[in-house]
Design a protein around this motif. Structure first.
Motif, mmCIF file in Angstrom:
data_model
loop_
_atom_site.group_PDB
_atom_site.id
_atom_site.type_symbol
_atom_site.label_atom_id
_atom_site.label_comp_id
_atom_site.label_asym_id
_atom_site.label_seq_id
_atom_site.Cartn_x
_atom_site.Cartn_y
_atom_site.Cartn_z
ATOM 1 N N GLU A 139 2.451 42.747 43.010
ATOM 2 C CA GLU A 139 3.443 42.660 41.942
ATOM 3 C C GLU A 139 2.797 43.163 40.655
ATOM 4 O O GLU A 139 1.566 43.151 40.517
ATOM 5 N N ILE A 140 3.623 43.609 39.715
ATOM 6 C CA ILE A 140 3.143 44.091 38.423
ATOM 7 C C ILE A 140 3.744 43.229 37.322
ATOM 8 O O ILE A 140 4.966 43.075 37.251
ATOM 9 N N ILE A 141 2.879 42.655 36.491
ATOM 10 C CA ILE A 141 3.319 41.825 35.370
ATOM 11 C C ILE A 141 2.851 42.495 34.085
ATOM 12 O O ILE A 141 1.655 42.621 33.840
ATOM 13 N N VAL A 142 3.805 42.953 33.279
ATOM 14 C CA VAL A 142 3.477 43.524 31.975
ATOM 15 C C VAL A 142 3.624 42.434 30.926
ATOM 16 O O VAL A 142 4.635 41.723 30.888
ATOM 17 N N LEU A 143 2.589 42.283 30.098
ATOM 18 C CA LEU A 143 2.622 41.312 29.010
ATOM 19 C C LEU A 143 2.944 42.059 27.718
ATOM 20 O O LEU A 143 2.132 42.853 27.238
ATOM 21 N N ASP A 195 11.987 43.798 42.374
ATOM 22 C CA ASP A 195 11.413 42.814 43.293
ATOM 23 C C ASP A 195 9.919 42.603 43.066
ATOM 24 O O ASP A 195 9.364 41.570 43.461
ATOM 25 N N ILE A 196 9.256 43.580 42.420
ATOM 26 C CA ILE A 196 7.810 43.443 42.209
ATOM 27 C C ILE A 196 7.426 43.583 40.746
ATOM 28 O O ILE A 196 6.250 43.481 40.411
ATOM 29 N N PHE A 197 8.390 43.770 39.851
ATOM 30 C CA PHE A 197 8.063 44.047 38.448
ATOM 31 C C PHE A 197 8.608 42.947 37.542
ATOM 32 O O PHE A 197 9.755 42.515 37.668
#
Length: 1002
Positions: free
Chosen positions: A372-376, A398-400
């Motif tokens: 998964e990709i989590i942008v802060l 689904d993964i972002f």
């Protein structure tokens, strides 16, 4: 590492930012920074030259036989463990002169307890037999066996081993040389670290003319290095116990039999030592391994086989392959046996183009199936950014995820938030300015991160021109920590193939790093006090102190465009001040490791990134000064902020008990605190106990009388016990500068910065929080610089053990006499609170108790007496509300002691910290039950038999006090329980045993 942002942020405005930077350059720190950058640039282009130093000349000075003899004869009598070494040499047809020189290097050892075990493997040159026979006839310590058939080196080594009877085995080739101090250096190491069972040293090469060159200065134990190549090399010493387990050198591994042996030996023990001195000269001549990798190509095939079998033995499925154009180097490819979701965490502020490149490369070039990709989002403002986030949510929802994190930039806090939002088993921190360039990058990282002993997994980061931006982090570079092999080409070998090989480092950068989520939680995540710089290195060091090895994986290469989001870190005075803050905190926490990175080497320079020899400073001649040798004895110097006094306050009471205990253990104790005079009662008490006291004007702060005393007695003081950094830090710095050879023990009392932090939380005072940060820097400097640390609570010790490498020992803070029969229940009345109000946590406790609990007690005729120092007006004002309340400001010692014997219950209604634990323990010692919260008892020794239970609500505390004040049986049970607890944990015998354990081997 620091967030090294190379480009100036567009949203700040280029002209404005350049003007800010130009203004900064005109300041003193700015000018110094420009000088530093210019110096690095000149060095990069070869225009700035370090002092030229010839290695042969340098090492010859280190090995000056006059210096070595002086050291040996000055120290040998102090060495208690004097083992016999069995020196194992398999012989097969060496040049005769080289064999003679090898044997003579053994005979010439300063330390004489050895036996030389030689086995000849049917050498065709008859002169070899003659040489061996001649030497064995002249010295009974030399044993020789002549094999009847040629069996190659493994069988030949085993034949030599059959002659061995020593305590430790040293392995040597038939044409190499030991330095004259070789065995004695191992003797010193064995005495300092008797648990070590495999020990290795640094080495160099010697040519046919006797010239020394090509030193290999090695790291301390680095298991991944050994899997990538036999970095331990020569000289190796193993214990008899290890030899019994490994048994022999295996046939079929000829050419790399030593690598196979070391892989098996290091599987038998975790006690592996390293002596960072050149103690072995590896011979360079035609057909020797030292002359080049092509000399014995079969050796590399054997090494591959040894490594494959090691993986099988260890239950880590994988394959081994040669590193191209790097004979002697191997790649490990582990199977992913513990797959799990990878959470990629990317902090950003706008920078849409960079961020899109990073995310798109991950989405299109990652074959690992579960991530998964989590942008802060940290204060982004451009419409393009929010549009890009929306596009990713639509296409990869689904993964972002995009998490809002709109506060002043704090990288550590951002990462902690990202991990809190993650769903993965593995965490991958990534800058917004990287680009993935290979499909298996994530799979490779997971394959390393899955291993039980692995901490952080770092990769090779490249500039756009294919030169290296990161290939590991060494502590001490640039004053704190820096990247190695910067600006080398991605395919360069580096120092002994370090660029191309797996390496354990103390740290790797967070620009692209992976670790298991469970270990991130275990170490408490990132330290948010390190807002901008060094937070990733700090995290890696916390992994290290928990027993995990951080690893650089060169097979994963990623482009890194040097973070553009925030602008250059030093473009303004404010940014420089932030750097100075982070720099100070980091050095305060990890100074001991910064001074001696275990995965680097003290002989290598911290002024360049490519592992060059450390150059002696101008004006320095001859070998570096060794640590001073202290004569055996029990001389102890105690340093504190004030005179010890068991009746003054908690800290003075504790120091009084410790000083008395040292005297009882037979130590010759000297005590110094600033401002002592001969007529002080506390000084007279110390003198009566046969303690030497440094007093008078010459020892008053800020004079340097204490320096003069230490200088005059530095070779006689065995232990220096320091307490509180306000006085002790200058002493610590002076001792280290003088290369003091005794033991420095730091008594930490409690974690002062935690106390200060609680006070800040109690009243929201930012100045107190700033003070807490400053205290933390000083205290961690002391923790890291000491040889061992004494603490009094399990909670403090557990916290500290996750952040430092210095051994931590628990001791009782006080001891109490068990010679009083408690005053009975019927002769007591009322409740009492005893404690100083210098800590705001105590004021908070009394405010809460009087506001929430006391009114009901007063109605029942249960009256409170408060006794202490610095009682604030806000507490004194309660007398107008509660007529029964008695407040004794600065009560005498006798009055305080009377309160312990006349009150029926002691109260400890602490909410923020256990800052009256001395009063709690003294009450227990006198048979006075204590009613308090969990916080009141948290710092005390843990004991399942103690029947005390914290009462945390006002109602619970009220009911408990009423019960103890009215129920004689309940009172007597708790009275007995408290006195029994004191006998178990806070008696003089308890402290004596704790001190014996803490000071063992000193």
């Amino acid at each position: 590492m620091k967030r090294n942002f190379a480009k100036i942020s567009t949203e700040q405005g280029t002209v404005k930012s350049l003007f800010k930077f130009a203004s900064f350059v005109l300041t003193k720190p700015g000018f110094e920074l420009v000088k530093k950058i210019a110096k690095k640039a000149l060095r990069k282009f070869g225009l700035y030259k370090e002092i030229h130093h010839n290695y042969n000349e340098w090492i010859s000075g280190k090995l000056d036989i006059r210096v070595l003899k002086k050291e040996y004869y000055g120290q040998i009598r102090q060495v208690s463990i004097q083992p016999v070494f069995s020196i194992i040499i398999p012989v097969y047809n060496p040049p005769p002169q080289f064999l003679i020189e090898a044997i003579e290097s053994v005979i010439g050892q300063l330390y004489g307890k050895w036996e030389l075990c030689l086995a000849d493997d049917v050498s065709p040159n008859p002169e070899i037999r003659k040489i061996l026979t001649d030497y064995s006839s002249r010295d009974k310590r030399i044993k020789v066996i002549f094999r009847e058939t040629n069996g190659h080196i493994s069988a030949n080594t085993n034949s030599a081993l059959s002659l061995a009877t020593g305590d430790h085995y040293l392995f040597m080739d038939h044409d190499d040389l030991l330095t004259p101090n070789c065995l004695f250096e191992f003797v010193k190491h064995i005495n300092a670290y008797p648990e070590d069972e495999v020990i290795y040293s640094d080495e160099d090469k010697i040519d046919e003319k006797g010239e020394l060159s090509s030193p290999h200065f090695k790291p301390d134990w680095a298991p991944d290095n050994l899997l990538s190549r036999n970095y331990m090399g020569h000289v190796i010493v193993v214990s008899k116990n290890i030899m019994a387990q490994v048994k022999e050198f295996r046939l079929g591994f000829e050419g790399s039999q030593d690598h196979d042996f070391l892989l098996r030996a290091t599987e038998c023990t975790s006690h592996i030592g390293h002596i960072p001195k050149v103690l072995y000269h590896w011979r360079i001549h035609q057909a020797s391994v030292a002359s080049g990798g092509e000399a014995k190509p079969y050796a590399f095939i054997a090494a591959q086989k040894a490594l494959e079998e090691a993986l099988e033995r260890r239950g880590t499925p994988g394959t081994v392959s040669h590193i191209p154009e790097t004979l002697g180097g191997y790649r490990m490819h582990y199977q992913v046996t513990k797959p799990g979701k990878v959470s990629i965490i990317i902090p950003t502020k706008d920078q849409v183009a960079l961020l899109k490149t990073a995310i798109d490369s991950m989405l299109t070039r990652t074959t690992y199936p579960d991530f998964e990709i989590i942008v802060l989002n940290n204060n982004s403002s451009t419409p393009e950014f929010f549009q890009l986030m929306e596009e990713y949510k639509q296409s990869h929802g689904d993964i972002f995820t995009c998490v809002e994190a709109n506060f002043k930039f704090n990288f550590a806090r951002l990462m902690n938030i990202g991990v809190a939002h993650s769903k993965g088993d593995y965490i991958l921190l990534a800058n917004n300015d990287i680009e993935v360039i290979q499909n298996d990058w994530m799979t490779e990282m997971v394959s390393f991160a899955q291993r039980r002993h692995t901490g952080a997994v770092g990769v090779k980061l490249l500039y756009k021109d294919d030169t290296i931006q990161h290939a590991g982090v060494v502590l001490g570079l640039g004053g704190a920590a820096g990247h190695v092999f910067v600006n080398m080409h991605r395919n360069d070998r580096g120092y002994y193939n370090y660029v191309r090989s797996l390496n354990n480092y103390s740290a790797v950068t967070a620009a692209c790093v992976m670790f298991r989520k469970e270990i991130y939680t275990e170490v408490g995540g990132m330290d948010e006090m390190l807002d901008v710089e060094y937070n990733d290195v700090d995290l890696c060091l916390k992994f290290l102190t928990h027993g995990y090895f951080n690893v650089y994986v060169p097979d994963v290469e990623v482009y890194h465009y040097e973070s553009a989001t925030r602008g250059h870190p030093f473009q303004s005075k404010e940014a420089w001040a932030q750097h100075e803050k982070d720099f100070g905190i980091f050095r305060g926490k990890w100074q001991k490791l910064i001074d001696n990175d275990p995965f680097y080497n003290p002989n290598l320079s911290v002024h360049c990134t490519d592992f060059q020899l450390k150059i002696d400073m101008p004006g320095h001649s001859g070998p570096e000064e060794e640590t001073r040798v202290v004569r055996p004895g029990k001389s102890v110097l105690v340093v504190h902020t004030e005179a010890p006094d068991p009746d003054k306050d908690a800290e003075a009471h504790s120091i009084s008990n410790i000083t008395e205990m040292l005297v009882n253990l037979g130590c010759d104790v000297t005590f110094w605190a600033p401002g002592l005079s001969a007529d002080m009662p506390e000084v007279q008490q110390l003198i009566a106990k046969k303690v030497e006291v440094l007093h008078g004007e010459e020892y008053a702060s800020p004079t340097d009388g204490w320096k003069e005393y230490i200088t005059a007695h530095i070779d006689e003081i065995n232990i220096v016990l320091l307490s509180r950094p306000s006085v002790s830090r200058p002493v610590m710095e002076y001792l280290r500068a003088q290369r003091y050879g005794g033991s420095i023990v730091y008594y930490g009392h409690d974690l002062g910065f935690v106390t200060a932090g609680r006070e800040a939380a109690a009243n929201g005072d930012a100045s107190i929080m700033a003070m807490a940060e400053a205290v933390k820097v000083d205290e961690f400097f002391m923790y890291h610089s000491a040889d061992r640390v004494l603490l009094t609570s399990e909670e403090d010790a557990a916290y500290l053990k996750t952040n430092i490498l210095t051994p931590v020992h628990l001791i009782p803070e006080y001891f109490f006499q068990d010679d009083e029969t408690p005053v009975p229940f019927d002769n007591r009345q009322g409740i009492v609170y005893i404690g100083g109000f210098g800590h705001l946590t105590n004021t908070d406790a009394i405010h809460w108790f009087l506001d929430e609990v006391y009114a009901g007690l007063e109605e029942r005729g249960i009256h409170l007496t408060i006794a202490g120092t610095h009682i604030p007006e806000s507490v004194l004002a309660y007398k107008r509300r509660f007529p029964s309340l008695t407040i004794l400001q600065n009560a005498s010692v006798s009055t305080i002691n009377d309160l312990y014997t006349k009150a029926r219950v002691a109260i400890a209604p602490m909410r923020l910290g256990a800052d009256i634990r001395e009063s709690v323990l003294k009450a227990m010692a006198k048979g006075l039950p204590v009613s308090g919260t969990d916080k009141a008892f948290e710092a005390l020794a843990k004991d399942n038999e103690l029947t005390y239970k914290g009462r945390n609500s006002a109602r619970e505390l009220f009911d408990d006090i009423v019960l103890l004040h009215t129920d004689k049986a309940a009172w007597e049970r708790l009275s007995r329980s408290g006195k029994s607890y004191i006998r178990r944990h806070y008696s003089k015998d308890n402290m004596k045993e704790a001190f014996k354990k803490a000071f063992r081997n000193i």
